[in-house]
Motif scaffolding. Sequence first.
Motif, PDB file in Angstrom:
ATOM      1  N   LYS A   1       0.840  -1.203   0.000  1.00 42.62           N
ATOM      2  CA  LYS A   1       0.000   0.000   0.000  1.00 42.62           C
ATOM      3  C   LYS A   1       0.872   1.248   0.000  1.00 42.62           C
ATOM      4  O   LYS A   1       0.623   2.194  -0.767  1.00 42.62           O
ATOM      5  CB  LYS A   1      -0.917  -0.021   1.234  1.00 42.62           C
ATOM      6  CG  LYS A   1      -1.906   1.109   1.290  1.00 42.62           C
ATOM      7  CD  LYS A   1      -2.822   0.949   2.493  1.00 42.62           C
ATOM      8  CE  LYS A   1      -3.822   2.084   2.564  1.00 42.62           C
ATOM      9  NZ  LYS A   1      -4.703   1.952   3.731  1.00 42.62           N
ATOM     10  N   LEU A   2       1.890   1.256   0.823  1.00 44.56           N
ATOM     11  CA  LEU A   2       2.815   2.389   0.868  1.00 44.56           C
ATOM     12  C   LEU A   2       3.554   2.538  -0.464  1.00 44.56           C
ATOM     13  O   LEU A   2       3.718   3.645  -0.980  1.00 44.56           O
ATOM     14  CB  LEU A   2       3.807   2.203   2.017  1.00 44.56           C
ATOM     15  CG  LEU A   2       4.797   3.314   2.273  1.00 44.56           C
ATOM     16  CD1 LEU A   2       4.083   4.614   2.636  1.00 44.56           C
ATOM     17  CD2 LEU A   2       5.740   2.915   3.404  1.00 44.56           C
TER      18      LEU A   2
ATOM     19  N   ARG B   1       2.569   1.732  -3.440  1.00 47.23           N
ATOM     20  CA  ARG B   1       1.701   2.237  -4.504  1.00 47.23           C
ATOM     21  C   ARG B   1       1.615   3.755  -4.496  1.00 47.23           C
ATOM     22  O   ARG B   1       1.325   4.363  -5.514  1.00 47.23           O
ATOM     23  CB  ARG B   1       0.297   1.646  -4.368  1.00 47.23           C
ATOM     24  CG  ARG B   1       0.196   0.266  -4.951  1.00 47.23           C
ATOM     25  CD  ARG B   1      -1.270  -0.170  -5.006  1.00 47.23           C
ATOM     26  NE  ARG B   1      -1.336  -1.524  -4.500  1.00 47.23           N
ATOM     27  CZ  ARG B   1      -2.005  -1.911  -3.425  1.00 47.23           C
ATOM     28  NH1 ARG B   1      -2.718  -1.066  -2.738  1.00 47.23           N
ATOM     29  NH2 ARG B   1      -1.983  -3.150  -3.043  1.00 47.23           N
ATOM     30  N   ARG B   2       1.829   4.366  -3.339  1.00 46.91           N
ATOM     31  CA  ARG B   2       1.749   5.823  -3.233  1.00 46.91           C
ATOM     32  C   ARG B   2       3.006   6.519  -3.761  1.00 46.91           C
ATOM     33  O   ARG B   2       3.002   7.723  -3.971  1.00 46.91           O
ATOM     34  CB  ARG B   2       1.568   6.237  -1.774  1.00 46.91           C
ATOM     35  CG  ARG B   2       0.238   5.858  -1.219  1.00 46.91           C
ATOM     36  CD  ARG B   2       0.074   6.465   0.157  1.00 46.91           C
ATOM     37  NE  ARG B   2      -0.787   5.606   0.943  1.00 46.91           N
ATOM     38  CZ  ARG B   2      -0.639   5.367   2.230  1.00 46.91           C
ATOM     39  NH1 ARG B   2       0.342   5.920   2.896  1.00 46.91           N
ATOM     40  NH2 ARG B   2      -1.463   4.575   2.857  1.00 46.91           N
ATOM     41  N   ILE B   3       4.065   5.766  -3.948  1.00 44.40           N
ATOM     42  CA  ILE B   3       5.322   6.365  -4.395  1.00 44.40           C
ATOM     43  C   ILE B   3       5.353   6.363  -5.913  1.00 44.40           C
ATOM     44  O   ILE B   3       5.246   5.311  -6.542  1.00 44.40           O
ATOM     45  CB  ILE B   3       6.529   5.597  -3.817  1.00 44.40           C
ATOM     46  CG1 ILE B   3       6.512   5.709  -2.298  1.00 44.40           C
ATOM     47  CG2 ILE B   3       7.830   6.125  -4.392  1.00 44.40           C
ATOM     48  CD1 ILE B   3       7.583   4.921  -1.603  1.00 44.40           C
ATOM     49  N   ASP B   4       5.523   7.557  -6.490  1.00 46.95           N
ATOM     50  CA  ASP B   4       5.610   7.659  -7.941  1.00 46.95           C
ATOM     51  C   ASP B   4       6.952   8.282  -8.324  1.00 46.95           C
ATOM     52  O   ASP B   4       7.815   8.478  -7.489  1.00 46.95           O
ATOM     53  CB  ASP B   4       4.425   8.442  -8.514  1.00 46.95           C
ATOM     54  CG  ASP B   4       4.366   9.876  -8.002  1.00 46.95           C
ATOM     55  OD1 ASP B   4       5.341  10.349  -7.391  1.00 46.95           O
ATOM     56  OD2 ASP B   4       3.332  10.535  -8.225  1.00 46.95           O
TER      57      ASP B   4
ATOM     58  N   GLU C   1      11.174  10.213   0.938  1.00 48.64           N
ATOM     59  CA  GLU C   1      10.089   9.231   0.855  1.00 48.64           C
ATOM     60  C   GLU C   1      10.631   7.861   0.455  1.00 48.64           C
ATOM     61  O   GLU C   1      10.238   6.835   1.022  1.00 48.64           O
ATOM     62  CB  GLU C   1       9.042   9.679  -0.160  1.00 48.64           C
ATOM     63  CG  GLU C   1       8.251  10.901   0.234  1.00 48.64           C
ATOM     64  CD  GLU C   1       7.328  11.348  -0.874  1.00 48.64           C
ATOM     65  OE1 GLU C   1       6.192  10.828  -0.917  1.00 48.64           O
ATOM     66  OE2 GLU C   1       7.738  12.200  -1.679  1.00 48.64           O
TER      67      GLU C   1
ATOM     68  N   GLN D   1      10.313   2.173 -10.234  1.00 45.43           N
ATOM     69  CA  GLN D   1       8.974   2.461 -10.745  1.00 45.43           C
ATOM     70  C   GLN D   1       8.477   1.379 -11.703  1.00 45.43           C
ATOM     71  O   GLN D   1       7.327   0.978 -11.656  1.00 45.43           O
ATOM     72  CB  GLN D   1       8.941   3.823 -11.454  1.00 45.43           C
ATOM     73  CG  GLN D   1       9.215   5.000 -10.553  1.00 45.43           C
ATOM     74  CD  GLN D   1       8.236   5.118  -9.415  1.00 45.43           C
ATOM     75  OE1 GLN D   1       7.061   4.806  -9.543  1.00 45.43           O
ATOM     76  NE2 GLN D   1       8.719   5.563  -8.271  1.00 45.43           N
TER      77      GLN D   1
ATOM     78  N   ASN E   1       9.194  -2.607  -8.179  1.00 43.48           N
ATOM     79  CA  ASN E   1       7.948  -2.425  -7.449  1.00 43.48           C
ATOM     80  C   ASN E   1       6.876  -3.377  -7.992  1.00 43.48           C
ATOM     81  O   ASN E   1       6.136  -3.983  -7.238  1.00 43.48           O
ATOM     82  CB  ASN E   1       7.490  -0.971  -7.551  1.00 43.48           C
ATOM     83  CG  ASN E   1       6.607  -0.564  -6.399  1.00 43.48           C
ATOM     84  OD1 ASN E   1       6.460  -1.270  -5.416  1.00 43.48           O
ATOM     85  ND2 ASN E   1       6.010   0.598  -6.522  1.00 43.48           N
TER      86      ASN E   1
ATOM     87  N   ALA F   1       8.464  11.234  -6.329  1.00 37.37           N
ATOM     88  CA  ALA F   1       8.714  11.084  -4.890  1.00 37.37           C
ATOM     89  C   ALA F   1      10.036  11.731  -4.495  1.00 37.37           C
ATOM     90  O   ALA F   1      11.016  11.695  -5.241  1.00 37.37           O
ATOM     91  CB  ALA F   1       8.726   9.617  -4.513  1.00 37.37           C
TER      92      ALA F   1
END
Length: 159
Positions: free
Chosen positions: A36-37, A39-42, A49, A141, A145, A45
Amino acid sequence: FLDLGPPEAALRRSLGYIARDGATQLAVRGIRKLRKLGRRIDATAKPEELHNFRIRCKRLRYQLESFEPVCGNGLHSAIKAVKRLQDTLGRYQDATVAIERLRHFHDATDATEKLAPYRRALTELIRSQTDQANEANKRFQREDNTRFAVNIVVYAMTG
């Protein structure tokens, strides 16, 4: 207190408890939180982060490794995926720290003419480290991941 022992209700609940099941539940919970964490990183970032995510990966890896004696080889692919992710994020972190330090030295060369010849070399080193950081970020990315998520889903379904 100690002489009394655990309450009878607690003993009844623990009779059906299997360590492997508990470890599996904790492992799956940790894996889901990390996914979940992640998925928030693009691609935008900040280095902090990604560094924090790397620390979370390390914690999860240690947790999974501690469960391995109870869960057997079922966690092996998940541990490998987390290690690979950690390695990629580690390369990114190393490059960003190097960039910061090299920029500091580069800026210090402005203070004196004697150091001016070193500015070009420092500029090249900064460029090289920037390329390495960008490549590690891109790999995170597009590849690590995604591979991590796939391995973890497989584990969660079979674990």
